[in-house]
Scaffold this motif. Structure first.
Motif, PDB file in Angstrom:
ATOM      1  N   PHE A 117       1.383 -12.561  -6.581  1.00  0.00           N
ATOM      2  CA  PHE A 117       1.312 -11.884  -5.279  1.00  0.00           C
ATOM      3  C   PHE A 117       2.728 -11.675  -4.726  1.00  0.00           C
ATOM      4  O   PHE A 117       3.067 -10.588  -4.235  1.00  0.00           O
ATOM      5  N   ALA A 118       3.542 -12.718  -4.806  1.00  0.00           N
ATOM      6  CA  ALA A 118       4.917 -12.609  -4.317  1.00  0.00           C
ATOM      7  C   ALA A 118       5.702 -11.574  -5.117  1.00  0.00           C
ATOM      8  O   ALA A 118       6.473 -10.783  -4.552  1.00  0.00           O
ATOM      9  N   LEU A 119       5.500 -11.546  -6.430  1.00  0.00           N
ATOM     10  CA  LEU A 119       6.187 -10.562  -7.268  1.00  0.00           C
ATOM     11  C   LEU A 119       5.724  -9.145  -6.946  1.00  0.00           C
ATOM     12  O   LEU A 119       6.523  -8.199  -6.995  1.00  0.00           O
ATOM     13  N   LEU A 120       4.435  -9.000  -6.611  1.00  0.00           N
ATOM     14  CA  LEU A 120       3.907  -7.691  -6.242  1.00  0.00           C
ATOM     15  C   LEU A 120       4.577  -7.189  -4.961  1.00  0.00           C
ATOM     16  O   LEU A 120       4.959  -6.012  -4.862  1.00  0.00           O
ATOM     17  N   ILE A 121       4.733  -8.078  -4.005  1.00  0.00           N
ATOM     18  CA  ILE A 121       5.405  -7.717  -2.751  1.00  0.00           C
ATOM     19  C   ILE A 121       6.866  -7.371  -3.017  1.00  0.00           C
ATOM     20  O   ILE A 121       7.398  -6.398  -2.468  1.00  0.00           O
ATOM     21  N   LEU A 122       7.517  -8.152  -3.875  1.00  0.00           N
ATOM     22  CA  LEU A 122       8.911  -7.863  -4.231  1.00  0.00           C
ATOM     23  C   LEU A 122       9.022  -6.495  -4.886  1.00  0.00           C
ATOM     24  O   LEU A 122       9.972  -5.736  -4.597  1.00  0.00           O
ATOM     25  N   CYS A 123       8.085  -6.167  -5.756  1.00  0.00           N
ATOM     26  CA  CYS A 123       8.075  -4.852  -6.401  1.00  0.00           C
ATOM     27  C   CYS A 123       7.968  -3.743  -5.367  1.00  0.00           C
ATOM     28  O   CYS A 123       8.670  -2.730  -5.451  1.00  0.00           O
ATOM     29  N   ALA A 124       7.097  -3.934  -4.364  1.00  0.00           N
ATOM     30  CA  ALA A 124       6.904  -2.911  -3.332  1.00  0.00           C
ATOM     31  C   ALA A 124       8.193  -2.683  -2.549  1.00  0.00           C
ATOM     32  O   ALA A 124       8.593  -1.538  -2.300  1.00  0.00           O
ATOM     33  N   TYR A 125       8.832  -3.767  -2.145  1.00  0.00           N
ATOM     34  CA  TYR A 125      10.078  -3.627  -1.380  1.00  0.00           C
ATOM     35  C   TYR A 125      11.194  -3.034  -2.241  1.00  0.00           C
ATOM     36  O   TYR A 125      12.003  -2.239  -1.761  1.00  0.00           O
ATOM     37  N   ALA A 184      10.769  -0.944  -4.833  1.00  0.00           N
ATOM     38  CA  ALA A 184      10.466   0.478  -4.989  1.00  0.00           C
ATOM     39  C   ALA A 184      10.816   1.252  -3.727  1.00  0.00           C
ATOM     40  O   ALA A 184      11.378   2.353  -3.784  1.00  0.00           O
ATOM     41  N   GLY A 185      10.502   0.670  -2.568  1.00  0.00           N
ATOM     42  CA  GLY A 185      10.846   1.319  -1.307  1.00  0.00           C
ATOM     43  C   GLY A 185      12.341   1.459  -1.122  1.00  0.00           C
ATOM     44  O   GLY A 185      12.828   2.482  -0.617  1.00  0.00           O
ATOM     45  N   TRP A 186      13.091   0.437  -1.556  1.00  0.00           N
ATOM     46  CA  TRP A 186      14.554   0.485  -1.451  1.00  0.00           C
ATOM     47  C   TRP A 186      15.125   1.608  -2.314  1.00  0.00           C
ATOM     48  O   TRP A 186      15.983   2.364  -1.882  1.00  0.00           O
ATOM     49  N   PHE A 187      14.638   1.711  -3.547  1.00  0.00           N
ATOM     50  CA  PHE A 187      15.125   2.780  -4.423  1.00  0.00           C
ATOM     51  C   PHE A 187      14.739   4.163  -3.884  1.00  0.00           C
ATOM     52  O   PHE A 187      15.527   5.112  -3.954  1.00  0.00           O
ATOM     53  N   GLY A 224       0.808  -1.219   0.000  1.00  0.00           N
ATOM     54  CA  GLY A 224       0.000   0.000   0.000  1.00  0.00           C
ATOM     55  C   GLY A 224       0.835   1.260   0.000  1.00  0.00           C
ATOM     56  O   GLY A 224       0.430   2.288  -0.565  1.00  0.00           O
ATOM     57  N   GLN A 225       2.025   1.224   0.596  1.00  0.00           N
ATOM     58  CA  GLN A 225       2.882   2.397   0.650  1.00  0.00           C
ATOM     59  C   GLN A 225       3.499   2.730  -0.699  1.00  0.00           C
ATOM     60  O   GLN A 225       3.889   3.871  -0.941  1.00  0.00           O
ATOM     61  N   GLN A 226       3.616   1.747  -1.578  1.00  0.00           N
ATOM     62  CA  GLN A 226       4.240   1.955  -2.894  1.00  0.00           C
ATOM     63  C   GLN A 226       3.202   1.763  -3.994  1.00  0.00           C
ATOM     64  O   GLN A 226       3.418   1.063  -4.971  1.00  0.00           O
ATOM     65  N   SER A 227       2.061   2.413  -3.839  1.00  0.00           N
ATOM     66  CA  SER A 227       0.906   2.091  -4.678  1.00  0.00           C
ATOM     67  C   SER A 227       1.109   2.396  -6.154  1.00  0.00           C
ATOM     68  O   SER A 227       0.636   1.649  -7.011  1.00  0.00           O
ATOM     69  N   LEU A 228       1.790   3.489  -6.524  1.00  0.00           N
ATOM     70  CA  LEU A 228       1.942   3.804  -7.946  1.00  0.00           C
ATOM     71  C   LEU A 228       2.818   2.773  -8.641  1.00  0.00           C
ATOM     72  O   LEU A 228       2.435   2.225  -9.684  1.00  0.00           O
ATOM     73  N   ALA A 229       3.984   2.507  -8.075  1.00  0.00           N
ATOM     74  CA  ALA A 229       4.874   1.513  -8.684  1.00  0.00           C
ATOM     75  C   ALA A 229       4.208   0.145  -8.731  1.00  0.00           C
ATOM     76  O   ALA A 229       4.288  -0.569  -9.741  1.00  0.00           O
ATOM     77  N   VAL A 230       3.544  -0.220  -7.655  1.00  0.00           N
ATOM     78  CA  VAL A 230       2.886  -1.525  -7.580  1.00  0.00           C
ATOM     79  C   VAL A 230       1.743  -1.606  -8.578  1.00  0.00           C
ATOM     80  O   VAL A 230       1.553  -2.625  -9.253  1.00  0.00           O
ATOM     81  N   PHE A 231       0.968  -0.529  -8.708  1.00  0.00           N
ATOM     82  CA  PHE A 231      -0.161  -0.547  -9.641  1.00  0.00           C
ATOM     83  C   PHE A 231       0.322  -0.741 -11.072  1.00  0.00           C
ATOM     84  O   PHE A 231      -0.202  -1.586 -11.807  1.00  0.00           O
ATOM     85  N   VAL A 232       1.308   0.042 -11.496  1.00  0.00           N
ATOM     86  CA  VAL A 232       1.821  -0.072 -12.865  1.00  0.00           C
ATOM     87  C   VAL A 232       2.360  -1.477 -13.107  1.00  0.00           C
ATOM     88  O   VAL A 232       2.077  -2.108 -14.139  1.00  0.00           O
ATOM     89  N   PHE A 233       3.130  -1.981 -12.156  1.00  0.00           N
ATOM     90  CA  PHE A 233       3.692  -3.321 -12.283  1.00  0.00           C
ATOM     91  C   PHE A 233       2.588  -4.374 -12.347  1.00  0.00           C
ATOM     92  O   PHE A 233       2.666  -5.324 -13.132  1.00  0.00           O
ATOM     93  N   SER A 234       1.541  -4.191 -11.544  1.00  0.00           N
ATOM     94  CA  SER A 234       0.460  -5.183 -11.505  1.00  0.00           C
ATOM     95  C   SER A 234      -0.303  -5.233 -12.820  1.00  0.00           C
ATOM     96  O   SER A 234      -0.751  -6.310 -13.239  1.00  0.00           O
ATOM     97  N   MET A 235      -0.467  -4.097 -13.470  1.00  0.00           N
ATOM     98  CA  MET A 235      -1.187  -4.083 -14.744  1.00  0.00           C
ATOM     99  C   MET A 235      -0.406  -4.816 -15.829  1.00  0.00           C
ATOM    100  O   MET A 235      -0.984  -5.487 -16.688  1.00  0.00           O
ATOM    101  N   VAL A 236       0.918  -4.664 -15.805  1.00  0.00           N
ATOM    102  CA  VAL A 236       1.763  -5.425 -16.731  1.00  0.00           C
ATOM    103  C   VAL A 236       1.719  -6.909 -16.365  1.00  0.00           C
ATOM    104  O   VAL A 236       1.562  -7.784 -17.223  1.00  0.00           O
TER     105      VAL A 236
END
Length: 431
Positions: free
Chosen positions: A409-417, A419-422, A370-382
């Motif tokens: 789901f696991a990839l979505l979580i990886l994307c969030a972490y 994005a947060g790292w960057f 939820g904290q990285q919603s933009l990056a996660v949303f774009v990634f999820s649509m792809v």
């Protein structure tokens, strides 16, 4: 008139904490519900995914989009409201403009990425299915020049790519909303409701005022408008914004309000896909047919829920954000807000048992998403299109649905972490 501080009963800033089990923890409500919306949106956009039979949209009028937009309004009140308050209207507007710029290029990049993936699959010649057709992109590839102009000017917005454009337009409205709030909150409410009313195309057509419908064109070769009409959806965004700013007080927790909200949710469930499927079961359908002497044939025959939905579509029009979407979402949000407890304390399990640790671990994962919603949303649509392709290849059954959904789901979580790292910019020198 100056703006008021966020209502403590409803609002929770990013740094807000609440004491649970003897430890100070971050209020999880906003990010948890926005994170849940991200997972649901991913499922909903995966073609041929049986798990979508159990997403919120099947149980009522509102769905994950309402959660996302409402929570985004609340998050925007935190992120941009402080800038408007501390640095003034001009700097607040500049910050909103910068965010719109970021979302604009995220939208363009998402379209290019998905279109390229689908074109690559088709170009391989290994599959009979034409994948660019799954998103109705034939015209884009057949005559790309005018569609590229439309893509960059947001006059060409295919259905799959319409959430971020809606979000951009709503954000553009924010400076005007903040300015109106400083003049009069009742005036702001009247303006927002008026804009919403003129976005209700079906009702305006019924009144003979269809020419006054507020909407934006989605493609130059037809009269189709953006699926998510920003002039309708601004109502729920600025409702969340107003709650977090304290312009709307937190609702009291009362038994009669809980009962009313629950009644709305239950009636909505009856009138939803669940109700339709209930009346499609053979015993119920036979009993209803015998009771009413129904002689209809064809899809939805002798199904009172189908008949009601056909006759009352304007009331739950998702595109223009019909009134039942708003009523249902507010009722559902009130129930979940109450269940979560003050500061979201009930979302976090007390104690140190295995169950509590597992639950709190899941909450942390969903919160990060939820904290990285933009990056996660774009990634999820792809990811959703790739998931659909994988299911086409390996087949669809309970095992493959579980495998694909849990993997993404696991990839979505990886994307969030990631994005947060960057965003943390770990390469910067610590002082």
């Amino acid at each position: 008139m100056t703006t008021t501080a966020p209502a403590t009963g409803f609002a929770a800033t990013p740094g807000a904490t609440t004491a649970t089990a003897g430890a100070a923890i971050r209020d999880p409500r906003l990010d948890v519900f926005r994170g849940l919306a991200m997972f649901i949106i991913l499922l909903a956009h995966t073609p041929g995914n049986a798990w979508t039979l159990w997403i919120p949209a099947r149980f009522g009028f509102s769905d994950a989009t309402e959660i996302f937009v409402f929570c985004s309004g609340m998050a925007s009140a935190i992120a941009f409201g402080r800038t408007f308050d501390r640095l003034g209207w001009i700097m607040g507007t500049a910050r909103v403009g910068y965010r719109v710029w970021q979302i604009y290029w995220a939208h363009i990049a998402m379209f290019v990425a998905i279109a390229t993936i689908l074109a690559t699959i088709d170009a391989s010649g290994a599959f009979e299915k034409e994948y660019i057709g799954t998103l109705n992109l034939w015209k884009f590839f057949a005559d790309p020049a005018p569609q590229m102009i439309g893509l960059l000017t947001l006059t060409y917005v295919p259905n799959y790519f319409d959430i971020l454009p809606m979000y951009m337009v709503v954000l553009v409205m924010m400076p005007a909303v903040v300015a109106l709030a400083r003049v009069s909150l009742p005036l702001l409410a009247a303006v927002s409701l008026t804009v919403w009313v003129f976005a209700q195309g079906a009702f305006l057509e019924w009144l003979g005022l269809g020419h006054l419908h507020l909407a934006l064109p989605a493609e130059p070769w037809s009269d189709r408008n953006w699926f998510f009409n920003p002039f309708g959806w601004q109502l729920i965004f600025f409702t969340g914004f107003a709650f977090m700013r304290g312009w709307i007080p937190a609702p009291p927790v009362k038994a009669w309000l809980l009962g009313l909200a629950l009644a709305v949710v239950l009636v909505s469930m009856l009138l939803s896909s669940i109700g339709f499927r209930f009346f499609q079961t053979e015993p119920v359908k036979d009993a209803w047919t015998a009771l009413t002497a129904c002689t209809e044939t064809g899809f939805g025959s002798c199904n009172p829920i189908f008949d009601w939905r056909q006759a009352n579509r304007a009331w739950f029009d998702k595109s223009d954000f019909g009134p039942l979407h708003y009523i249902h979402f507010l009722s559902l949000a009130y129930l979940f807000w109450t269940a979560a407890g003050t500061g979201g304390q009930r979302l976090v399990a007390a104690g140190q048992g295995k169950g509590a640790r597992v639950w709190n671990g899941l909450i942390r994962l969903v919160t990060k998403v939820g904290q990285q919603s933009l990056a996660v949303f774009v990634f999820s649509m792809v990811l959703a299109r790739l998931s659909g392709f994988v299911l086409d290849v390996i087949g669809r059954n309970a095992a493959t649905w579980a495998f694909v959904n849990l993997t993404v789901f696991a990839l979505l979580i990886l994307c969030a972490y990631t994005a947060g790292w960057f965003k943390s910019q770990p390469w910067r020198m610590r002082r």
